[in-house]
Design a protein around this motif. Structure first.
Motif, PDB file in Angstrom:
ATOM      1  N   ALA A 129      -7.998  31.976  -9.081  1.00 10.88           N
ATOM      2  CA  ALA A 129      -8.515  32.591  -7.857  1.00 10.88           C
ATOM      3  C   ALA A 129      -7.413  32.995  -6.892  1.00 10.88           C
ATOM      4  N   THR A 130      -6.294  32.262  -6.888  1.00 13.17           N
ATOM      5  CA  THR A 130      -5.239  32.521  -5.911  1.00 13.17           C
ATOM      6  C   THR A 130      -3.938  33.012  -6.524  1.00 13.17           C
ATOM      7  N   GLY A 131      -3.783  32.837  -7.864  1.00 11.27           N
ATOM      8  CA  GLY A 131      -2.525  33.190  -8.491  1.00 11.27           C
ATOM      9  C   GLY A 131      -1.428  32.166  -8.244  1.00 11.27           C
ATOM     10  N   THR A 132      -1.784  31.010  -7.713  1.00  7.24           N
ATOM     11  CA  THR A 132      -0.800  29.953  -7.458  1.00  7.24           C
ATOM     12  C   THR A 132      -0.316  29.358  -8.770  1.00  7.24           C
ATOM     13  N   LEU A 133       0.994  29.299  -8.956  1.00  8.56           N
ATOM     14  CA  LEU A 133       1.559  28.692 -10.151  1.00  8.56           C
ATOM     15  C   LEU A 133       1.367  27.178 -10.078  1.00  8.56           C
ATOM     16  N   LEU A 134       0.672  26.627 -11.047  1.00 12.59           N
ATOM     17  CA  LEU A 134       0.426  25.187 -11.079  1.00 12.59           C
ATOM     18  C   LEU A 134       1.473  24.454 -11.906  1.00 12.59           C
ATOM     19  N   ARG A 135       1.790  25.017 -13.086  1.00  6.63           N
ATOM     20  CA  ARG A 135       2.737  24.348 -13.967  1.00  6.63           C
ATOM     21  C   ARG A 135       3.444  25.353 -14.873  1.00  6.63           C
ATOM     22  N   THR A 136       4.681  25.027 -15.202  1.00  2.00           N
ATOM     23  CA  THR A 136       5.426  25.758 -16.224  1.00  2.00           C
ATOM     24  C   THR A 136       5.670  24.794 -17.377  1.00  2.00           C
ATOM     25  N   LEU A 137       5.178  25.151 -18.542  1.00  2.00           N
ATOM     26  CA  LEU A 137       5.234  24.273 -19.728  1.00  2.00           C
ATOM     27  C   LEU A 137       6.352  24.786 -20.626  1.00  2.00           C
ATOM     28  N   GLU A 138       7.399  23.989 -20.761  1.00  6.09           N
ATOM     29  CA  GLU A 138       8.654  24.458 -21.340  1.00  6.09           C
ATOM     30  C   GLU A 138       8.964  23.845 -22.702  1.00  6.09           C
ATOM     31  N   GLU A 139       7.960  23.316 -23.374  1.00  6.85           N
ATOM     32  CA  GLU A 139       8.240  22.605 -24.624  1.00  6.85           C
ATOM     33  C   GLU A 139       8.668  23.529 -25.763  1.00  6.85           C
ATOM     34  N   SER A 140       8.201  24.780 -25.773  1.00  4.76           N
ATOM     35  CA  SER A 140       8.522  25.680 -26.878  1.00  4.76           C
ATOM     36  C   SER A 140       9.991  26.094 -26.834  1.00  4.76           C
ATOM     37  N   SER A 141      10.588  26.241 -28.025  1.00  7.17           N
ATOM     38  CA  SER A 141      11.990  26.662 -28.101  1.00  7.17           C
ATOM     39  C   SER A 141      12.121  28.140 -28.485  1.00  7.17           C
ATOM     40  N   LYS A 142      10.976  28.794 -28.746  1.00 10.56           N
ATOM     41  CA  LYS A 142      10.997  30.207 -29.113  1.00 10.56           C
ATOM     42  C   LYS A 142       9.808  30.922 -28.481  1.00 10.56           C
ATOM     43  N   ILE A 143       9.685  32.212 -28.773  1.00 11.80           N
ATOM     44  CA  ILE A 143       8.649  33.065 -28.186  1.00 11.80           C
ATOM     45  C   ILE A 143       7.256  32.440 -28.331  1.00 11.80           C
ATOM     46  N   PHE A 153      -9.115  22.571 -22.488  1.00 14.71           N
ATOM     47  CA  PHE A 153      -7.887  22.507 -23.288  1.00 14.71           C
ATOM     48  C   PHE A 153      -7.150  23.843 -23.240  1.00 14.71           C
ATOM     49  N   LEU A 154      -5.848  23.775 -23.413  1.00 18.40           N
ATOM     50  CA  LEU A 154      -4.985  24.938 -23.518  1.00 18.40           C
ATOM     51  C   LEU A 154      -4.208  24.824 -24.820  1.00 18.40           C
ATOM     52  N   ALA A 155      -4.228  25.877 -25.619  1.00 18.33           N
ATOM     53  CA  ALA A 155      -3.455  25.910 -26.863  1.00 18.33           C
ATOM     54  C   ALA A 155      -2.470  27.061 -26.799  1.00 18.33           C
ATOM     55  N   ALA A 156      -1.278  26.840 -27.336  1.00 19.77           N
ATOM     56  CA  ALA A 156      -0.239  27.867 -27.348  1.00 19.77           C
ATOM     57  C   ALA A 156       0.453  27.856 -28.703  1.00 19.77           C
ATOM     58  N   GLY A 157       0.546  29.046 -29.335  1.00 21.37           N
ATOM     59  CA  GLY A 157       1.214  29.190 -30.624  1.00 21.37           C
ATOM     60  C   GLY A 157       2.543  29.889 -30.457  1.00 21.37           C
ATOM     61  N   SER A 158       3.540  29.454 -31.234  1.00 22.85           N
ATOM     62  CA  SER A 158       4.912  29.882 -30.973  1.00 22.85           C
ATOM     63  C   SER A 158       5.655  30.261 -32.247  1.00 22.85           C
ATOM     64  N   ALA A 159       6.754  30.994 -32.035  1.00 23.39           N
ATOM     65  CA  ALA A 159       7.646  31.355 -33.145  1.00 23.39           C
ATOM     66  C   ALA A 159       8.466  30.172 -33.634  1.00 23.39           C
ATOM     67  N   ASP A 160       8.372  29.027 -32.955  1.00 31.34           N
ATOM     68  CA  ASP A 160       9.077  27.830 -33.446  1.00 31.34           C
ATOM     69  C   ASP A 160       8.237  27.032 -34.438  1.00 31.34           C
TER      70      ASP A 160
END
Length: 425
Positions: A129-143, A153-160
């Protein structure tokens, strides 16, 4: 038998053809009566879905890689490292999210949140609703190629080669799923399941709440480019030109849909139907039977994205147009009788194939389809769609395909003429 139930299949014409884009359309989204489309011409266009009226053209200043509609908002991810957040009803720019340091490849809404992933190897989670950044999740080492939000839940798939599963409200990493041995290209979350497709030719199905691997589906013969969960089913498509439909609860393969002649770029569920985009054709199937109901052949170049919502299907791709179809499930037609000489002509068709050095098992199967459907030969001559359905299954080059079709048509015309004479017409 002389007759059987046949299903209506149709080469549907689009309800709308929207040609404002001046370049490839990379992403389309449908929600709440609105249609959004973004692409290579650095713009996002917002339409009224029912009429196709262009409401706003929104400047993005670089290629628009992905769009999403949800919670009354429109999000657009771009190659200029930004995500733009708009009020969907008016197209008013609310916020430009500039935290990314490389291309943004994927955006997704869910539960009042907006998730983004891209080339700087990070997932960002915003209050929608506001565009406020809540968190940056930095676990991935690639795209990070793909993100999905559903059921908290949030799922993210990566080139790693990994899928990471987070608690959406807190950004807490729940599990790192490391079973893939190549890039994870697509993810989907729904009904308590997480599905992930990868370049190692496999789809992996997890329990979303725990990240527990339920099963590895290994039927794919090449990279898996798209997965979808919905209607209690899982669909997956990719470079091997096949769409596979599974029961996610058991992992049982329900349907192998092999009509595509090119890689399958996108799949989506809705209204008891499954939609699959493959190069310049979109196919619509009944989910209960796997029956091919509609073939949409209006696109002239590659299909990049499909979206299905409330009976409307939007298709975007490389021919610079967005097409909107109104899709309904096909209904049984009355039982029909084959023409008097249909069996004789079918037998002749089998003889032709058996005598031809080009005959293959798939060609024999195509003719068996022709026999099983008991298509009236007069109908076949008059109906381009029936001809297309037959030729969809023939692994012949252009010349033999044309020769074969001419031969079948000649037999059909002869059968119809003799049948008419016998009936005294």
């Amino acid at each position: 038998p002389l007759g059987r139930v046949r299903w209506e299949t149709a080469m549907m014409a689009p309800e709308l053809v929207l040609k404002e884009a001046g370049a490839w359309v990379f992403g389309v989204a449908l929600c709440d009566g609105l249609l959004a489309a973004g692409g290579e011409d650095h713009k996002v266009r917002l339409y009224q879905a029912a009429s196709g009226r262009l409401l706003r053209t929104l400047e993005a200043h670089s290629h628009v890689s992905s769009v999403a509609l949800g919670d009354g908002l429109l999000a657009a991810g771009s190659f200029d490292k930004k995500v733009r957040l708009y009020e969907a009803a008016t197209g008013t720019l609310l916020r430009t999210l500039e935290e990314a340091t490389c291309c943004v490849y994927s955006v997704a809404f869910g539960g009042g949140l907006l998730a983004t992933g891209g080339g700087d190897n990070k997932v960002r989670l915003y209050e929608a609703a506001t565009g406020t950044l809540l968190r940056t999740l930095e676990e991935s080492s690639k795209i990070v190629f793909c993100v999905a939000l559903c059921d908290g839940f949030l799922a993210a798939g990566s080139a790693d080669y990994k899928v990471r599963l987070y608690e959406a409200a807190t950004g807490r990493l729940l599990r790192t799923l490391e079973e893939a041995i190549s890039s994870v290209l697509c993810v989907a979350l729904c009904d308590g399941f997480l599905a992930a497709g990868s370049a190692d030719h496999k789809v992996r199905l997890y329990e979303a709440a725990t990240g527990r691997l339920l099963r590895t589906l290994e039927e794919a013969g090449d990279s898996v480019w798209c997965v979808a969960l919905g209607l209690g089913l899982l669909a997956a498509g990719g470079s091997d030109k096949v769409v596979r439909v599974y029961d996610p609860a058991t992992g049982k393969l329900l349907h192998m849909l092999q009509e595509a002649g090119h890689y399958v770029s996108s799949v989506a569920f809705g209204d008891g139907l499954l939609v699959a985009g493959s190069y310049d054709i979109v196919r619509v199937y009944g989910t209960a039977t796997g029956k091919l109901l509609h073939m949409l052949k209006d696109a002239t170049e590659g299909i990049r994205s499909v979206a299905f919502h409330d009976g409307r299907l939007a298709v975007g791709g490389d021919d610079k147009a967005v097409r909107v179809y109104i899709i309904q499930e096909a209904k049984p037609l009355p039982i029909v009788k084959a023409s008097p000489l249909a069996a004789e002509c079918q037998h002749a068709a089998h003889q032709y194939l058996e005598a031809s050095p080009l005959a293959t098992e798939s060609q024999q199967a195509a003719l068996q389809w022709f026999v099983d459907e008991e298509v009236d030969w007069a109908d076949f001559v008059a109906d381009d769609h029936l001809q297309s359905l037959l030729l969809e299954n023939l692994q012949l080059k252009a010349g033999p395909r044309s020769k074969f079709l001419r031969w079948v048509k000649s037999k059909a015309v002869a059968a119809t003429r003799v049948g008419a004479q016998a009936a005294g017409v």
